[in-house]
Design an enzyme around this catalytic site. Structure first.
Site, mmCIF file in Angstrom:
data_model
loop_
_atom_site.group_PDB
_atom_site.id
_atom_site.type_symbol
_atom_site.label_atom_id
_atom_site.label_comp_id
_atom_site.label_asym_id
_atom_site.label_seq_id
_atom_site.Cartn_x
_atom_site.Cartn_y
_atom_site.Cartn_z
ATOM 1 N N HIS A 63 0.847 -1.195 0.000
ATOM 2 C CA HIS A 63 0.000 0.000 0.000
ATOM 3 C C HIS A 63 0.881 1.242 0.000
ATOM 4 C CE1 HIS A 63 0.799 -0.739 4.270
ATOM 5 N NE2 HIS A 63 0.396 0.486 4.551
ATOM 6 N N HIS A 65 1.237 3.907 1.967
ATOM 7 C CA HIS A 65 1.666 4.667 3.139
ATOM 8 C C HIS A 65 3.188 4.829 3.124
ATOM 9 C CE1 HIS A 65 -2.169 4.042 5.768
ATOM 10 N NE2 HIS A 65 -2.229 5.140 5.043
ATOM 11 N N ASP A 67 5.639 4.636 5.239
ATOM 12 C CA ASP A 67 6.575 3.683 5.847
ATOM 13 C C ASP A 67 6.736 2.422 5.006
ATOM 14 O OD1 ASP A 67 3.875 3.154 6.600
ATOM 15 O OD2 ASP A 67 4.525 1.894 8.259
ATOM 16 N N HIS A 142 -7.701 -1.582 5.374
ATOM 17 C CA HIS A 142 -6.714 -0.700 5.993
ATOM 18 C C HIS A 142 -6.953 0.793 5.746
ATOM 19 C CE1 HIS A 142 -3.041 0.358 7.952
ATOM 20 N NE2 HIS A 142 -2.465 0.834 6.858
ATOM 21 N N HIS A 271 6.033 -5.529 11.488
ATOM 22 C CA HIS A 271 5.342 -4.240 11.620
ATOM 23 C C HIS A 271 5.047 -3.976 13.102
ATOM 24 C CE1 HIS A 271 2.406 -0.993 10.673
ATOM 25 N NE2 HIS A 271 3.150 -0.867 9.575
#
Length: 310
Positions: A63, A65, A67, A142, A271
């Site tokens: 995805h 994001h 990070d 998410h 994570h």
């Protein structure tokens, strides 16, 4: 086949954990490696290993994001200076193509190798790869579009049992090929051999499931079914279900439940929030093991071999 974890932290880099990135090493199988996510400073983590960026031929982004993608422009650029001249294919959600092209264009970066960017169907699908390898992907839960990936290796034919054939003194040549194919052959002295008696059992291809960030949802278990290795986020402790839900993440107990319901072989917890250090981090693993005994809390630069099922 090995899983090599470059970054196992959540959100922001920390002293003990960098942000998300891992490599699926397929050197014996395909002479290449696949990168899953590429958080900030992934290329710095690679410098601490024996990994060769030029061997990375496919990059899968779960995805968009930061990070999980902030290290991508730097990695792609550095690969040009590290002997990388073979093509790279990138897969991920819509927006990945614009992000990469903008970063390369505005930084005036010119790569020495071609790249292909494949933006995946948000409803899921299959990626058919050479040599009968297959990657299935599905959307998770998410907040932003986040994919989970299921990598399936083709079944491996049984090896020719050369030691068992030694007593027959067969010269190298076409007879070995016929025996490996299970055919019946006749030797010069009239001996009849059935190739099926000299070939080991086939090995069922291994399954690796690498999941992006997600709340619990049905697609997690679908992707993880019978996986030899399941990589699942573990951002929160078991008693922080409410917080995990509000931030679209999972707890240690929820990750273990997915592994148990999917009948996975091994669960790798990654994570991890920077809040969990020492005993608190170990507690995440203990919580998961109480539900799924083959749970492993992962740290940066950990490597795990994925064996064939017996």
């Amino acid at each position: 086949m090995q899983l090599f974890f470059l970054g196992t932290g959540a959100g922001v880099p920390a002293k003990t954990r960098n942000v998300s990135s891992l490599v699926l090493k397929l050197l014996d199988e395909l002479n290449e490696m696949w990168l899953f996510d590429c958080g900030e400073a992934t290329q710095h983590q690679i410098l601490r290993t024996s990994l060769k960026p030029r061997k990375i031929t496919r990059i899968f982004i779960t995805h968009m994001h930061g990070d999980h993608i902030f290290g991508l422009p730097g990695f792609l650029s550095s690969r040009s200076f590290q002997g990388g001249d073979t093509p790279v294919t990138l897969y991920g959600p819509k927006g990945l193509k614009f992000y990469i092209e903008a970063c390369l264009n505005y930084s005036r970066t010119r790569l020495t190798y071609p790249i292909e960017i494949v933006e995946l169907d948000p409803y899921g699908g299959e990626i058919q790869l050479p040599n009968k390898w297959k990657v299935t992907y599905l959307p998770l839960n998410h907040g932003v579009l986040s994919f989970g990936y299921r990598i399936e290796e083709p079944d491996k034919k049984g090896e020719l049992l050369v030691d068992k054939l030694a007593e027959y003194n067969i010269p190298n040549g076409p007879l070995f090929g016929k025996l490996k194919r299970g055919e019946i052959v006749e030797l010069e002295d009239g001996t009849i051999l059935n190739g099926k008696d000299f070939v080991g059992e086939d090995s069922k291809g291994r399954i690796v499931t690498i999941l992006g960030d997600s709340r619990p949802c049905d697609n997690l278990t679908i992707l993880a079914k019978d996986a030899d290795a399941l990589v699942h986020e573990c951002t929160y402790q078991a008693d922080e279900t409410s917080m995990a839900h509000s931030h679209f993440h999972s707890t240690s107990a929820q990750a273990a439940t997915v592994a148990k319901n999917a009948k996975a072989k091994n669960l790798y917890l990654t994570h991890i929030s920077a809040r969990y250090l020492g005993p608190d981090a170990k507690a995440l693993e203990d919580e998961a093991k109480s539900i799924f005994p083959h749970s492993h809390l992962v740290y940066d630069l950990n490597e795990f071999s994925i064996d064939y099922r017996k």
